[in-house]
Scaffold this motif. Structure first.
Motif, short mmCIF file in Angstrom:
data_model
loop_
_atom_site.label_atom_id
_atom_site.label_comp_id
_atom_site.label_asym_id
_atom_site.label_seq_id
_atom_site.Cartn_x
_atom_site.Cartn_y
_atom_site.Cartn_z
N TRP A 1 -24.64 33.02 22.43
CA TRP A 1 -25.28 34.27 22.02
C TRP A 1 -25.84 34.20 20.61
CZ3 TRP A 1 -24.34 37.78 18.14
CH2 TRP A 1 -23.12 37.73 17.48
N TRP B 1 -26.20 32.64 29.62
CA TRP B 1 -25.64 33.96 29.39
C TRP B 1 -24.14 33.77 29.21
CZ3 TRP B 1 -27.61 38.43 28.01
CH2 TRP B 1 -26.86 39.59 28.14
N HIS B 2 -23.77 33.35 28.03
CA HIS B 2 -22.40 32.91 27.76
C HIS B 2 -22.08 33.18 26.30
CE1 HIS B 2 -18.94 30.18 27.31
NE2 HIS B 2 -18.79 30.34 28.60
N GLN B 3 -20.84 33.44 26.02
CA GLN B 3 -20.44 33.77 24.66
C GLN B 3 -20.67 32.63 23.68
OE1 GLN B 3 -16.27 34.70 24.65
NE2 GLN B 3 -15.65 32.76 25.57
N ASP B 4 -20.72 31.39 24.17
CA ASP B 4 -20.96 30.26 23.28
C ASP B 4 -22.41 30.16 22.84
OD1 ASP B 4 -18.31 29.60 23.55
OD2 ASP B 4 -18.64 28.00 25.01
N THR C 1 -15.83 28.82 33.47
CA THR C 1 -15.51 29.50 32.22
C THR C 1 -14.98 28.54 31.15
OG1 THR C 1 -13.25 29.98 32.95
CG2 THR C 1 -14.96 31.63 33.44
N TYR D 1 -19.18 46.06 28.74
CA TYR D 1 -19.72 44.74 28.43
C TYR D 1 -18.75 43.97 27.53
CZ TYR D 1 -24.31 46.08 30.29
OH TYR D 1 -25.34 46.46 31.10
N PRO D 2 -18.75 42.63 27.64
CA PRO D 2 -17.95 41.83 26.70
C PRO D 2 -18.42 42.06 25.26
CG PRO D 2 -18.69 40.49 28.55
CD PRO D 2 -19.41 41.80 28.66
N GLU D 3 -17.54 41.81 24.33
CA GLU D 3 -17.85 42.07 22.92
C GLU D 3 -19.06 41.28 22.45
OE1 GLU D 3 -15.67 41.76 18.53
OE2 GLU D 3 -14.50 41.53 20.38
N TRP D 4 -19.21 40.04 22.95
CA TRP D 4 -20.32 39.21 22.48
C TRP D 4 -21.67 39.78 22.96
CZ3 TRP D 4 -23.74 36.82 25.80
CH2 TRP D 4 -23.35 36.64 27.12
N VAL D 5 -21.69 40.41 24.17
CA VAL D 5 -22.93 41.02 24.66
C VAL D 5 -23.31 42.21 23.77
CG1 VAL D 5 -24.03 42.21 26.60
CG2 VAL D 5 -22.52 40.26 27.02
N SER E 1 -22.51 42.60 20.65
CA SER E 1 -22.95 42.08 19.36
C SER E 1 -24.36 41.52 19.45
CB SER E 1 -21.99 40.97 18.90
OG SER E 1 -20.68 41.47 18.73
#
Length: 430
Positions: free
Chosen positions: A61, A56-59, A309, A7-11, A13
């Motif tokens: 979370w 569902w995006h890092q911006d 993206t 998973y990406p780091e932001w998920v 976290s």
């Protein structure tokens, strides 16, 4: 199920923060690009789930984590169902539908500077968004997007060009509020703008024929893209020209691109005259790709995913309505474009920024679908945002460019053609 390391780091976290705040049994996941909250509570005995108004995006979370904590507090202390707790969380959230000022701030940050300049936003968006927020904050506030549009756009009634620009600015804002910030669907604007009646001339004169534009070939496009400077400006324009070629965009479309359904669809919200009844304008449209081919077949540049993206930026397009001029200015400086212009001139045609769009029309008419059948002209017109009559008037040349290849070659007589029961003798032909 992917491993945690995948998973990406932001998920990681986000989920770690939820577990630390809410305990076990609380989980968020991706549901078509939106955050989905699931709760497994043994006391209830069944899984409960709600969609959250976040991508569902890092911006998003951090805001999503804050919302889950609000919902958890209402769920635990109020003895509510998950749905009821989420509604309480909505009322305490900065994204509640009444917080229009916060939505405007976020919309501005979204548009500037990746899509428009600060100057353009101030001059083209704020004249309609400022009175819109004033109305929404008043005693007799509009109840939905349609009422808001009708009330705010009254000052521009009868001024078709300005009305269209203000309509586009307001509807982009409302779509952003509903699709990105989770505002209630009632605030989605109407699909069609009010149209003016056609003004007919007394002489019954017909529209003038447009200058025949050159349709870039796929080989032309690949040659041009390979020749662009390897600097930031060159990469931005390369991205823009790829989008224009694959999706048949007008240069001005670039300013109004957006993705929907979590990046599954690419749309243009640009609205312009169809060229038929005066005041009759195109509607926002879902963009459908026709990939550029090289010698090995189709080339997939993954344009929709790249645009979604937001990792790559488009070039500056100048004032609203002048994107074509910005494209033309950059292209005229490129040596390959100059040589292609001479090639087009030799064929009695004109190379223009719209030539990427002309390429799309030509391919749509001449390249069969996957099942081998041709595309209906009406479908091509719809995909390009055209009135059918306008499409037939302006693009028949591209449709018929390889007309001869669709028919038989009678230059060489074969034995089957000169014998047998289906052959016709010269005498009988008389």
């Amino acid at each position: 199920m992917p491993k945690k390391a995948d998973y990406p780091e932001w998920v990681v976290s986000l989920r770690s923060g939820i577990k630390a705040s809410c305990g076990t049994g609380w989980l968020v996941s991706d549901d078509h690009g939106r955050m989905r909250l699931e709760v497994h509570d043994p006391a209830v005995g069944k899984k409960q789930a709600v969609l959250l108004p976040y991508r569902w995006h890092q911006d998003d979370w951090v805001n999503g984590l804050a919302r889950v904590r609000q919902v958890n507090a209402a769920y635990v202390t109020g003895g509510l169902s998950l749905k009821a707790a989420a509604e309480v969380g909505e009322k305490t959230s900065s994204f509640h539908v009444d917080d229009w000022q916060d939505a405007l701030s976020r919309f501005r940050a979204y548009k500037v500077p990746d899509h428009v300049s600060e100057k353009t936003f101030t001059s083209k968006y704020m004249p309609v968004l400022t009175p819109a927020l004033a109305l929404l904050g008043g005693r007799s506030a509009p109840k939905d997007g349609k009422q808001l549009c009708e009330a705010v756009l009254k000052p521009w009634k009868g001024k078709d060009t300005m009305h269209r620009h203000m309509w586009q600015a307001l509807t982009q804002f409302l779509h952003y509020c509903v699709d990105d910030l989770g505002f209630k669907p009632v605030w989605r604007p109407p699909a069609k703008r009010l149209k003016r009646a056609k003004k007919t001339g007394a002489d019954g004169s017909k529209r003038k024929a447009k200058v025949r534009g050159y349709a870039l070939t796929d080989a032309d496009i690949l040659q041009l893209l390979d020749s662009l400077p390897d600097d930031e400006a060159g990469q931005r324009w390369k991205f823009a020209f790829q989008l224009m070629a694959v999706y048949g965009l007008r240069p001005e479309d670039l300013r109004y691109l957006t993705t929907r359904r979590g990046g599954e669809e690419l749309w243009s919200e640009y609205e312009k005259s169809k060229g038929g009844t005066e005041g009759d304008c195109t509607e926002e449209r879902k963009l459908l790709p026709l990939l550029v081919h090289d010698v090995d077949g189709p080339v997939n540049w993954h344009l929709r995913q790249r645009f979604h993206t937001r990792m790559e930026k488009l070039p500056p397009l100048g004032p609203v309505g002048h994107a074509g001029e910005a494209c033309g200015t950059y292209l005229r400086r490129q040596p390959v474009w100059k040589s292609l212009r001479l090639k087009a001139r030799g064929e009695g045609q004109k190379l223009v920024p719209y030539s990427f769009r002309h390429r799309y029309s030509y391919v749509a008419h001449t390249r069969p679908k996957a099942d081998g059948t041709p595309r209906p002209v009406k479908e091509i017109a719809d995909a390009m945002g055209h009135d059918l009559a306008t499409h037939l008037h302006s693009y028949t040349g591209f449709k018929a460019r390889d007309l001869e290849s669709s028919f038989d070659d009678d230059s060489v007589a074969t034995p089957a053609a000169t014998s047998g029961r289906n052959a016709t003798s010269p005498a009988k032909a008389q």
